[in-house]
Design a protein around this motif. Structure first.
Motif, mmCIF file in Angstrom:
data_model
loop_
_atom_site.group_PDB
_atom_site.id
_atom_site.type_symbol
_atom_site.label_atom_id
_atom_site.label_comp_id
_atom_site.label_asym_id
_atom_site.label_seq_id
_atom_site.Cartn_x
_atom_site.Cartn_y
_atom_site.Cartn_z
ATOM 1 N N ARG A 14 0.848 -0.985 -0.093
ATOM 2 C CA ARG A 14 -0.083 -0.445 0.144
ATOM 3 C C ARG A 14 0.862 1.385 0.267
ATOM 4 O O ARG A 14 -0.181 2.047 -0.311
ATOM 5 N N ILE A 15 2.110 1.289 -0.301
ATOM 6 C CA ILE A 15 3.260 2.030 -0.220
ATOM 7 C C ILE A 15 3.913 2.022 -1.566
ATOM 8 O O ILE A 15 4.298 1.520 -1.897
ATOM 9 N N ARG A 16 3.508 3.589 -2.163
ATOM 10 C CA ARG A 16 4.210 3.434 -3.913
ATOM 11 C C ARG A 16 4.892 4.998 -4.037
ATOM 12 O O ARG A 16 4.299 5.759 -3.727
ATOM 13 N N VAL A 17 5.934 4.558 -4.460
ATOM 14 C CA VAL A 17 7.166 5.562 -4.833
ATOM 15 C C VAL A 17 6.936 5.852 -6.816
ATOM 16 O O VAL A 17 6.930 4.946 -7.356
ATOM 17 N N ILE A 18 5.994 7.002 -6.600
ATOM 18 C CA ILE A 18 5.410 7.197 -8.144
ATOM 19 C C ILE A 18 6.086 8.229 -8.752
ATOM 20 O O ILE A 18 5.921 7.802 -10.305
ATOM 21 N N GLY A 19 6.260 9.461 -8.214
ATOM 22 C CA GLY A 19 6.958 10.177 -8.833
ATOM 23 C C GLY A 19 5.656 11.113 -9.715
ATOM 24 O O GLY A 19 5.078 10.536 -9.444
ATOM 25 N N LEU A 20 6.296 12.341 -9.653
ATOM 26 C CA LEU A 20 5.252 13.043 -9.971
ATOM 27 C C LEU A 20 4.716 12.769 -12.213
ATOM 28 O O LEU A 20 3.478 13.021 -12.139
ATOM 29 N N GLY B 66 4.196 9.777 -12.876
ATOM 30 C CA GLY B 66 3.371 8.796 -12.603
ATOM 31 C C GLY B 66 1.977 8.585 -11.652
ATOM 32 O O GLY B 66 1.517 7.784 -11.559
ATOM 33 N N LEU B 67 1.967 9.998 -11.418
ATOM 34 C CA LEU B 67 1.094 10.293 -10.695
ATOM 35 C C LEU B 67 -0.791 10.062 -12.011
ATOM 36 O O LEU B 67 -1.415 8.961 -10.843
ATOM 37 N N PRO B 68 -0.796 10.405 -12.983
ATOM 38 C CA PRO B 68 -1.646 10.182 -13.819
ATOM 39 C C PRO B 68 -1.571 8.652 -13.830
ATOM 40 O O PRO B 68 -3.017 8.109 -13.437
ATOM 41 N N LYS B 69 -0.981 7.869 -14.135
ATOM 42 C CA LYS B 69 -0.949 6.370 -13.762
ATOM 43 C C LYS B 69 -1.572 5.828 -12.652
ATOM 44 O O LYS B 69 -2.472 4.861 -12.965
ATOM 45 N N ALA B 70 -0.661 5.992 -11.602
ATOM 46 C CA ALA B 70 -1.062 5.633 -10.526
ATOM 47 C C ALA B 70 -2.839 6.119 -10.173
ATOM 48 O O ALA B 70 -2.924 5.011 -9.676
ATOM 49 N N LEU B 71 -3.619 6.993 -10.423
ATOM 50 C CA LEU B 71 -4.890 7.407 -10.048
ATOM 51 C C LEU B 71 -5.551 6.476 -10.996
ATOM 52 O O LEU B 71 -7.209 6.224 -10.596
ATOM 53 N N ARG B 72 -4.981 6.319 -11.967
ATOM 54 C CA ARG B 72 -6.272 5.513 -13.058
ATOM 55 C C ARG B 72 -6.501 4.529 -13.189
ATOM 56 O O ARG B 72 -7.257 3.349 -12.490
ATOM 57 N N GLN B 73 -5.013 3.777 -11.886
ATOM 58 C CA GLN B 73 -5.311 2.474 -10.903
ATOM 59 C C GLN B 73 -5.881 2.385 -9.995
ATOM 60 O O GLN B 73 -6.588 1.282 -9.840
ATOM 61 N N GLN B 74 -5.836 3.115 -9.170
ATOM 62 C CA GLN B 74 -6.152 2.898 -8.203
ATOM 63 C C GLN B 74 -7.197 3.400 -8.262
ATOM 64 O O GLN B 74 -8.307 2.908 -7.115
ATOM 65 N N ARG B 75 -8.127 4.415 -8.904
ATOM 66 C CA ARG B 75 -9.624 5.327 -8.833
ATOM 67 C C ARG B 75 -9.828 5.513 -7.387
ATOM 68 O O ARG B 75 -11.188 4.997 -6.613
ATOM 69 N N PRO B 76 -8.996 6.074 -6.997
ATOM 70 C CA PRO B 76 -9.994 6.307 -6.039
ATOM 71 C C PRO B 76 -10.870 7.332 -5.024
ATOM 72 O O PRO B 76 -11.148 8.056 -6.333
#
Length: 340
Positions: free
Chosen positions: A47-53, A55-65
């Protein structure tokens, strides 16, 4: 968050996540840069992810918070723009007052504030300059880790032996540790010879502060970054805690010391007025006033029974007003409102 380190923002986020987890919220901690993420012990590793700025769009699309909770500084505006572009609601928590930033960052922050679904300030000092319908009306200060309330106070009676003064925080200019060293240097010689400052924290000013202490004839020890267990152990034998910062969003280190029952002095930054009642739960001195600070240090050294009583009153005040359960509970309502 930008990255995981050992400051007040990390302590704030850790307490918030613990409450959310206890309420069965599913939380992912996203970090824009590498840091000390191995120290995160309140979330499973996945549940801890280092994504970089980037990588934020990809992370949001994957997590769908349902909600994105932002605890950012320099990257607040670009992260906000990404969240808005992808239509994710945001709750922005501001940990520092606008006035502590330069003009460019203040403009960036104001734009990010306007774009956020809801904005929270950690203290009245942070909150008061903010205007808008999206501003949460009450400050939500950080809760103190329960570990500090368990601190065994070994110094419960006056002593004429060495006087231990604890300083916790980054060795950075805004903390104004030089004023603390200069204040101890202005104590009457018999008191100064008894006093030692124990620094817990790291930063670029360590060598400069060490040199100043040696020139002033002040005993110091620099312990570097310390974990909470080590801090609790240090506070258990401390006579006094001092936070001389020129500004603080809250001053969580002072609250941690108070929770441990240590008599506390802070500079008179605005946030401290919310928990340091002069002469009752602690003492405040004018920002940058080494002579004024020296007077209060001397008072605590020469009034040990009264000093201990202030420490106990401070501990009870923090227990009543700054426990994690009490401090972070408003977030539950905020997240539900924003998600809907």
């Amino acid at each position: 968050m930008e990255c995981w380190g050992n400051g007040g923002t990390e302590t704030y986020v850790a307490g918030l996540v613990r409450l959310l987890a206890a309420q069965n919220f599913e939380v992912t901690l996203a970090l824009l840069n590498n840091g000390d993420e191995d120290a995160v012990d309140f979330l499973p590793r996945n549940r801890i992810r280092v994504i970089g700025l980037a990588g934020l769009p990809k992370a949001l699309r994957q997590q769908r918070p349902d909600v994105v909770s932002l605890h950012l500084y320099a990257h607040l505006l670009p992260a906000m723009l990404v969240c808005r572009a992808l239509r994710y609601p945001t709750v922005t928590t501001l940990h520092m007052p606008l006035e502590s930033w330069g003009l460019r960052h203040r403009l960036y922050w104001r734009l990010a504030i306007r774009l956020s679904s809801t904005v929270i300030g950690v203290s009245k000092q942070v909150l008061n300059p903010l205007k808008g319908r999206n501003i949460w009306p009450s400050a939500i200060p950080g809760g103190v880790d329960p570990l500090f309330f368990t601190c065994p106070r070994d110094k419960q009676r006056p002593t004429a032996e060495a006087f231990t003064l604890i300083a916790m925080g980054r060795l950075a200019a805004e903390k104004d540790w030089a004023t603390l060293i200069e204040a101890v240097a202005r104590l009457p010689l018999p008191l100064r010879q008894r006093t030692a400052i124990e620094f817990y924290g790291s930063g670029i000013l360590q060598n400069e502060l060490d040199s100043l202490a040696k020139r002033c004839g002040v005993q110091t020890a620099f312990h570097g970054h310390a974990g909470k267990d080590q801090l609790v152990q240090a506070l258990s034998t401390a006579d006094l805690f001092v936070l001389p910062s020129r500004f603080e969003g809250l001053g969580l280190a002072a609250l941690e010391a108070m929770a441990a029952g240590v008599p506390t002095i802070t500079a008179d930054f605005a946030a401290a007025r919310g928990y340091i009642e002069q002469g009752v739960t602690g003492h405040r001195f004018p920002v940058g006033d080494a002579t004024g600070l020296a007077r209060w240090i001397e008072w605590h050294m020469t009034h040990p029974e009264a000093s201990i009583a202030i420490g106990l009153k401070g501990r009870e005040f923090v227990r009543q007003h700054f426990s994690e359960e009490k401090a972070y509970r408003p977030y539950l309502e905020i997240f539900k409102q924003v998600a809907n």
